[in-house]
Design a protein around this motif. Structure first.
Motif, PDB file in Angstrom:
ATOM      1  N   MET A   1       0.847  -1.206   0.000  1.00  0.00           N
ATOM      2  CA  MET A   1       0.000   0.000   0.000  1.00  0.00           C
ATOM      3  C   MET A   1       0.876   1.247   0.000  1.00  0.00           C
ATOM      4  N   ASN A   2       0.381   2.279  -0.684  1.00  0.00           N
ATOM      5  CA  ASN A   2       1.142   3.529  -0.826  1.00  0.00           C
ATOM      6  C   ASN A   2       0.762   4.537   0.252  1.00  0.00           C
ATOM      7  N   ALA A   3       1.748   4.931   1.044  1.00  0.00           N
ATOM      8  CA  ALA A   3       1.550   5.986   2.045  1.00  0.00           C
ATOM      9  C   ALA A   3       2.253   7.251   1.553  1.00  0.00           C
ATOM     10  N   TYR A   4       1.537   8.355   1.555  1.00  0.00           N
ATOM     11  CA  TYR A   4       2.133   9.640   1.170  1.00  0.00           C
ATOM     12  C   TYR A   4       2.278  10.501   2.420  1.00  0.00           C
ATOM     13  N   VAL A   5       3.485  11.039   2.621  1.00  0.00           N
ATOM     14  CA  VAL A   5       3.757  11.813   3.836  1.00  0.00           C
ATOM     15  C   VAL A   5       4.238  13.217   3.479  1.00  0.00           C
ATOM     16  N   PHE A   6       3.864  14.178   4.323  1.00  0.00           N
ATOM     17  CA  PHE A   6       4.063  15.597   4.023  1.00  0.00           C
ATOM     18  C   PHE A   6       4.855  16.279   5.134  1.00  0.00           C
ATOM     19  N   PRO A   7       5.974  16.952   4.770  1.00  0.00           N
ATOM     20  CA  PRO A   7       6.869  17.524   5.781  1.00  0.00           C
ATOM     21  C   PRO A   7       6.315  18.774   6.464  1.00  0.00           C
ATOM     22  N   GLY A   8       6.933  19.099   7.596  1.00  0.00           N
ATOM     23  CA  GLY A   8       6.557  20.283   8.361  1.00  0.00           C
ATOM     24  C   GLY A   8       7.641  21.341   8.334  1.00  0.00           C
ATOM     25  N   GLN A   9       7.567  22.259   9.283  1.00  0.00           N
ATOM     26  CA  GLN A   9       8.473  23.402   9.343  1.00  0.00           C
ATOM     27  C   GLN A   9       9.934  22.963   9.426  1.00  0.00           C
ATOM     28  N   GLY A  10      10.799  23.679   8.729  1.00  0.00           N
ATOM     29  CA  GLY A  10      12.221  23.364   8.733  1.00  0.00           C
ATOM     30  C   GLY A  10      12.702  22.796   7.408  1.00  0.00           C
TER      31      GLY A  10
ATOM     32  N   GLU B   1      16.901  33.945   5.753  1.00  0.00           N
ATOM     33  CA  GLU B   1      16.231  34.728   6.816  1.00  0.00           C
ATOM     34  C   GLU B   1      14.788  35.052   6.431  1.00  0.00           C
ATOM     35  N   GLU B   2      14.573  35.433   5.166  1.00  0.00           N
ATOM     36  CA  GLU B   2      13.210  35.753   4.710  1.00  0.00           C
ATOM     37  C   GLU B   2      12.314  34.523   4.774  1.00  0.00           C
ATOM     38  N   LEU B   3      12.863  33.374   4.400  1.00  0.00           N
ATOM     39  CA  LEU B   3      12.090  32.134   4.410  1.00  0.00           C
ATOM     40  C   LEU B   3      11.775  31.657   5.821  1.00  0.00           C
ATOM     41  N   GLN B   4      12.567  32.123   6.801  1.00  0.00           N
ATOM     42  CA  GLN B   4      12.347  31.698   8.187  1.00  0.00           C
ATOM     43  C   GLN B   4      11.271  32.512   8.904  1.00  0.00           C
ATOM     44  N   GLN B   5      10.770  33.575   8.269  1.00  0.00           N
ATOM     45  CA  GLN B   5       9.673  34.329   8.871  1.00  0.00           C
ATOM     46  C   GLN B   5       8.469  33.398   8.997  1.00  0.00           C
ATOM     47  N   THR B   6       7.868  33.348  10.176  1.00  0.00           N
ATOM     48  CA  THR B   6       6.773  32.401  10.413  1.00  0.00           C
ATOM     49  C   THR B   6       5.646  32.563   9.399  1.00  0.00           C
ATOM     50  N   LYS B   7       5.326  33.811   9.035  1.00  0.00           N
ATOM     51  CA  LYS B   7       4.202  34.022   8.105  1.00  0.00           C
ATOM     52  C   LYS B   7       4.522  33.481   6.709  1.00  0.00           C
ATOM     53  N   VAL B   8       5.823  33.244   6.455  1.00  0.00           N
ATOM     54  CA  VAL B   8       6.262  32.720   5.152  1.00  0.00           C
ATOM     55  C   VAL B   8       6.495  31.213   5.215  1.00  0.00           C
ATOM     56  N   THR B   9       7.223  30.763   6.232  1.00  0.00           N
ATOM     57  CA  THR B   9       7.669  29.366   6.296  1.00  0.00           C
ATOM     58  C   THR B   9       6.533  28.366   6.136  1.00  0.00           C
ATOM     59  N   GLN B  10       5.503  28.523   6.964  1.00  0.00           N
ATOM     60  CA  GLN B  10       4.438  27.514   6.967  1.00  0.00           C
ATOM     61  C   GLN B  10       3.653  27.500   5.652  1.00  0.00           C
ATOM     62  N   PRO B  11       3.189  28.659   5.136  1.00  0.00           N
ATOM     63  CA  PRO B  11       2.508  28.616   3.837  1.00  0.00           C
ATOM     64  C   PRO B  11       3.410  28.134   2.702  1.00  0.00           C
ATOM     65  N   ALA B  12       4.699  28.464   2.753  1.00  0.00           N
ATOM     66  CA  ALA B  12       5.626  28.067   1.679  1.00  0.00           C
ATOM     67  C   ALA B  12       5.745  26.546   1.592  1.00  0.00           C
TER      68      ALA B  12
ATOM     69  N   VAL C   1      -2.514   8.731   4.115  1.00  0.00           N
ATOM     70  CA  VAL C   1      -1.656   9.926   4.173  1.00  0.00           C
ATOM     71  C   VAL C   1      -1.361  10.279   5.626  1.00  0.00           C
ATOM     72  N   ALA C   2      -0.281  11.059   5.803  1.00  0.00           N
ATOM     73  CA  ALA C   2       0.056  11.620   7.121  1.00  0.00           C
ATOM     74  C   ALA C   2       0.933  12.837   6.897  1.00  0.00           C
ATOM     75  N   GLY C   3       0.910  13.762   7.840  1.00  0.00           N
ATOM     76  CA  GLY C   3       1.763  14.942   7.753  1.00  0.00           C
ATOM     77  C   GLY C   3       2.393  15.222   9.103  1.00  0.00           C
ATOM     78  N   HIS C   4       3.631  15.709   9.078  1.00  0.00           N
ATOM     79  CA  HIS C   4       4.343  16.026  10.324  1.00  0.00           C
ATOM     80  C   HIS C   4       3.992  17.460  10.718  1.00  0.00           C
ATOM     81  N   SER C   5       3.203  17.608  11.796  1.00  0.00           N
ATOM     82  CA  SER C   5       2.811  18.931  12.296  1.00  0.00           C
ATOM     83  C   SER C   5       2.093  19.735  11.206  1.00  0.00           C
ATOM     84  N   LEU C   6       2.696  20.822  10.726  1.00  0.00           N
ATOM     85  CA  LEU C   6       2.129  21.616   9.635  1.00  0.00           C
ATOM     86  C   LEU C   6       1.730  20.731   8.447  1.00  0.00           C
ATOM     87  N   GLY C   7       2.515  19.690   8.171  1.00  0.00           N
ATOM     88  CA  GLY C   7       2.260  18.810   7.038  1.00  0.00           C
ATOM     89  C   GLY C   7       0.893  18.152   7.054  1.00  0.00           C
ATOM     90  N   GLU C   8       0.259  18.129   8.226  1.00  0.00           N
ATOM     91  CA  GLU C   8      -1.082  17.544   8.320  1.00  0.00           C
ATOM     92  C   GLU C   8      -2.084  18.330   7.457  1.00  0.00           C
TER      93      GLU C   8
END
Length: 293
Positions: free
Chosen positions: A1-10, A52-63, A84-91
């Motif tokens: 079976m195929n599991a698709y996983v989605f990363p979080g912040q970082g 540094e720009e990518l690490q701004q919280t308002k940018v990182t998570q939507p990006a 499916v599953a996602g790590h934190s934001l990845g959910e």
């Protein structure tokens, strides 16, 4: 079976998503729609922004969300998850991928989540630390005996647990973990205590937005960070997503349940390969891959 996983912040990096934008009209349309919804040109920061720009919280998570979700949509018919599953934001990415959330609704929630977490971080100085080379039970025991707020936050894989809390409590906990034989116990360069009681103001703010959003019946089960087992009920998914902000990310347990339920291939969708590495540390025998279009 195929599991698709989605990363979080970082997992963010400069140039993320540019290949999708340049090679797919669908991706281009979705990226432009994202700029409109967010009210700023996130594409410019994703494609050519500094670290540094990518690490701004308002940018990182939507990006990270955009990279993952748009990649899954560009894959078309080849994207066919059994779970499916996602790590934190990845959910949030996982919930768009399995049809629970619409792209636009999920992006608005991710943006609200990022801003609410940033506000919560500013209320009290707090941080997180990675503890390597200790049994989970030893880390849990350490958190319980330290004065102040410090809790297990990310169960990433056996021997890798991230703790979260007030700065003095985290510092004391790191010393405790080293005394107990941890290979490393190091404070992470993050802006606050994610997945801890200190995120309660953010949880309340996000809960109101989630309650006002339509959640559809999923096309396949999602293994959420909080219960770690297969969830297919839209109302239960909602409840778990709200709880996630102050509860630990139980990634180890989620992957173990996916494998027990038949997952043999884990495909990571989004920037980086962090989750593939964690899956291999949880169970060496399963196959891992990066999504491709």
């Amino acid at each position: 079976m195929n599991a698709y996983v989605f990363p979080g912040q970082g997992a963010q990096f400069s140039g993320m998503g540019l290949d999708l934008y340049e090679n797919s009209e669908l991706a281009k349309t979705l990226f432009h729609k994202a700029n409109e919804i967010l009210g700023f040109e996130i594409t410019k920061i994703m494609f050519e922004g500094t670290k540094e720009e990518l690490q701004q919280t308002k940018v990182t998570q939507p990006a990270i969300f955009l990279h993952s979700v748009i990649l899954s949509k560009v894959m078309g018919a080849s994207f066919n998850p059994d779970m499916v599953a996602g790590h934190s934001l990845g959910e949030f990415s996982a919930l768009v991928a399995n049809g629970v959330l619409e792209f636009e609704d999920a992006l608005r929630l991710v943006s609200k989540r990022a801003l609410a977490m940033q506000k919560a971080c500013e209320l009290k100085p707090s941080t997180m630390a990675a503890v390597l080379g200790l049994e989970d039970a030893v880390v849990e025991e350490g958190c319980a005996v330290i004065d102040g707020i410090v809790v297990p936050a990310n169960y990433n894989c056996p021997g890798q647990l991230v703790i979260s809390g007030e700065i003095p409590a985290i510092e004391k906990a790191c010393e405790y973990m080293k005394e107990k034989g941890a290979k490393r116990a190091l404070v992470l360069p993050v802006g606050g205590a994610f997945h801890s009681p200190l995120m309660e103001p953010a949880r309340e703010e996000l809960a109101a937005a989630i309650e006002d959003t339509v959640f559809n019946t999923p096309k396949c089960p999602i293994y959420q960070n909080v219960p770690t087992t297969a969830v297919t009920d839209a109302n239960e998914i909602k409840k778990n997503l709200i709880a996630q902000l102050t509860a630990p990310v139980k990634w180890t347990q989620s992957v173990q349940h996916m494998i027990a339920d038949g997952a043999t291939v884990f495909t990571e969708i989004g920037p980086g390969k962090v989750l593939q590495g964690l899956v291999k540390k949880i169970e060496r025998s399963v196959e891992t891959a990066s999504a491709a279009v």
